[in-house]
Design a protein around this motif. Sequence first.
Motif, PDB file in Angstrom:
ATOM      1  N   UNK A 163       0.728  -1.430   0.070  1.00  0.00           N
ATOM      2  CA  UNK A 163      -0.191  -0.068   0.049  1.00  0.00           C
ATOM      3  C   UNK A 163       0.849   1.385   0.072  1.00  0.00           C
ATOM      4  N   UNK A 164       0.552   2.297  -0.692  1.00  0.00           N
ATOM      5  CA  UNK A 164       1.174   3.654  -0.757  1.00  0.00           C
ATOM      6  C   UNK A 164      -0.052   4.434  -0.198  1.00  0.00           C
ATOM      7  N   UNK A 165       0.291   5.301   1.058  1.00  0.00           N
ATOM      8  CA  UNK A 165      -0.627   6.298   1.232  1.00  0.00           C
ATOM      9  C   UNK A 165       0.044   7.583   1.521  1.00  0.00           C
ATOM     10  N   UNK A 166      -1.080   8.475   1.420  1.00  0.00           N
ATOM     11  CA  UNK A 166      -0.621   9.774   1.659  1.00  0.00           C
ATOM     12  C   UNK A 166      -0.134  10.245   2.920  1.00  0.00           C
ATOM     13  N   UNK A 167       1.152  11.112   3.094  1.00  0.00           N
ATOM     14  CA  UNK A 167       1.735  11.180   4.425  1.00  0.00           C
ATOM     15  C   UNK A 167       1.078  12.338   4.907  1.00  0.00           C
ATOM     16  N   UNK A 168      -0.053  12.285   5.015  1.00  0.00           N
ATOM     17  CA  UNK A 168      -0.799  13.748   5.952  1.00  0.00           C
ATOM     18  C   UNK A 168      -1.608  14.470   4.810  1.00  0.00           C
ATOM     19  N   UNK A 169      -1.972  15.610   5.264  1.00  0.00           N
ATOM     20  CA  UNK A 169      -2.934  16.319   4.298  1.00  0.00           C
ATOM     21  C   UNK A 169      -2.292  16.855   3.530  1.00  0.00           C
ATOM     22  N   UNK A 170      -2.870  17.258   2.169  1.00  0.00           N
ATOM     23  CA  UNK A 170      -2.597  17.788   1.176  1.00  0.00           C
ATOM     24  C   UNK A 170      -2.391  19.562   1.281  1.00  0.00           C
ATOM     25  N   UNK A 171      -1.504  19.952   1.805  1.00  0.00           N
ATOM     26  CA  UNK A 171      -1.580  21.335   2.448  1.00  0.00           C
ATOM     27  C   UNK A 171      -0.313  22.166   1.897  1.00  0.00           C
ATOM     28  N   UNK A 172       0.453  21.517   0.780  1.00  0.00           N
ATOM     29  CA  UNK A 172       1.609  22.058   0.496  1.00  0.00           C
ATOM     30  C   UNK A 172       1.467  22.412  -1.290  1.00  0.00           C
ATOM     31  N   UNK A 173       1.665  23.400  -1.694  1.00  0.00           N
ATOM     32  CA  UNK A 173       1.891  23.635  -3.065  1.00  0.00           C
ATOM     33  C   UNK A 173       3.068  23.244  -3.643  1.00  0.00           C
ATOM     34  N   UNK A 174       4.102  22.974  -2.942  1.00  0.00           N
ATOM     35  CA  UNK A 174       5.416  22.586  -3.742  1.00  0.00           C
ATOM     36  C   UNK A 174       5.726  20.972  -3.556  1.00  0.00           C
ATOM     37  N   UNK A 175       5.007  20.233  -2.527  1.00  0.00           N
ATOM     38  CA  UNK A 175       5.503  18.929  -2.495  1.00  0.00           C
ATOM     39  C   UNK A 175       4.380  18.079  -2.034  1.00  0.00           C
ATOM     40  N   UNK A 176       4.280  16.825  -2.043  1.00  0.00           N
ATOM     41  CA  UNK A 176       3.442  15.738  -1.302  1.00  0.00           C
ATOM     42  C   UNK A 176       4.232  14.569  -0.826  1.00  0.00           C
ATOM     43  N   UNK A 177       4.070  14.378   0.572  1.00  0.00           N
ATOM     44  CA  UNK A 177       4.697  13.228   1.147  1.00  0.00           C
ATOM     45  C   UNK A 177       3.695  12.017   1.154  1.00  0.00           C
ATOM     46  N   UNK A 178       4.383  10.785   0.789  1.00  0.00           N
ATOM     47  CA  UNK A 178       3.754   9.396   0.705  1.00  0.00           C
ATOM     48  C   UNK A 178       4.765   8.498   1.512  1.00  0.00           C
ATOM     49  N   UNK A 179       3.842   7.539   1.926  1.00  0.00           N
ATOM     50  CA  UNK A 179       4.237   6.395   2.692  1.00  0.00           C
ATOM     51  C   UNK A 179       4.024   5.351   1.940  1.00  0.00           C
ATOM     52  N   UNK A 180       5.127   4.269   1.747  1.00  0.00           N
ATOM     53  CA  UNK A 180       4.860   2.928   1.345  1.00  0.00           C
ATOM     54  C   UNK A 180       5.046   1.699   2.324  1.00  0.00           C
ATOM     55  N   UNK A 181       4.198   0.531   2.304  1.00  0.00           N
ATOM     56  CA  UNK A 181       4.192  -0.460   3.328  1.00  0.00           C
ATOM     57  C   UNK A 181       3.628  -1.462   3.017  1.00  0.00           C
ATOM     58  N   UNK A 182       4.058  -2.798   3.751  1.00  0.00           N
ATOM     59  CA  UNK A 182       3.295  -3.702   3.479  1.00  0.00           C
ATOM     60  C   UNK A 182       2.556  -4.357   4.562  1.00  0.00           C
ATOM     61  N   UNK A 183       1.639  -5.302   4.308  1.00  0.00           N
ATOM     62  CA  UNK A 183       0.995  -5.962   5.439  1.00  0.00           C
ATOM     63  C   UNK A 183       1.855  -6.886   6.175  1.00  0.00           C
TER      64      UNK A 183
END
Length: 80
Positions: free
Chosen positions: A40-60
């Motif tokens: 799974x890849x999930x958003x790392x918090x709210x989309x509150x930046x116009x310059x970047x986005x943080x994501x997290x990848x994980x496995x069960x």
Amino acid sequence: SITDNGTGDYTVNFITAMPDTNYSISTCPVRYGTETKIREVVLGGDITSTSNVTIFSAFESASDLFTKSNELFIFLQVFR
């Protein structure tokens, strides 16, 4: 560009900043060979930046918990 913040933690930096935060992202991790763990890849918090986005990848892992992990590939699309 991509900033590697540690295992399974990435910041995707936009070349040109978004005019606002009215955008969405879509992600897809790529599994290793015949591995059957749910990834799974999930958003790392709210989309509150116009310059970047943080994501997290994980496995069960055990007990329906997810453990951060690096992926072979992560496909990311940004829609505005």
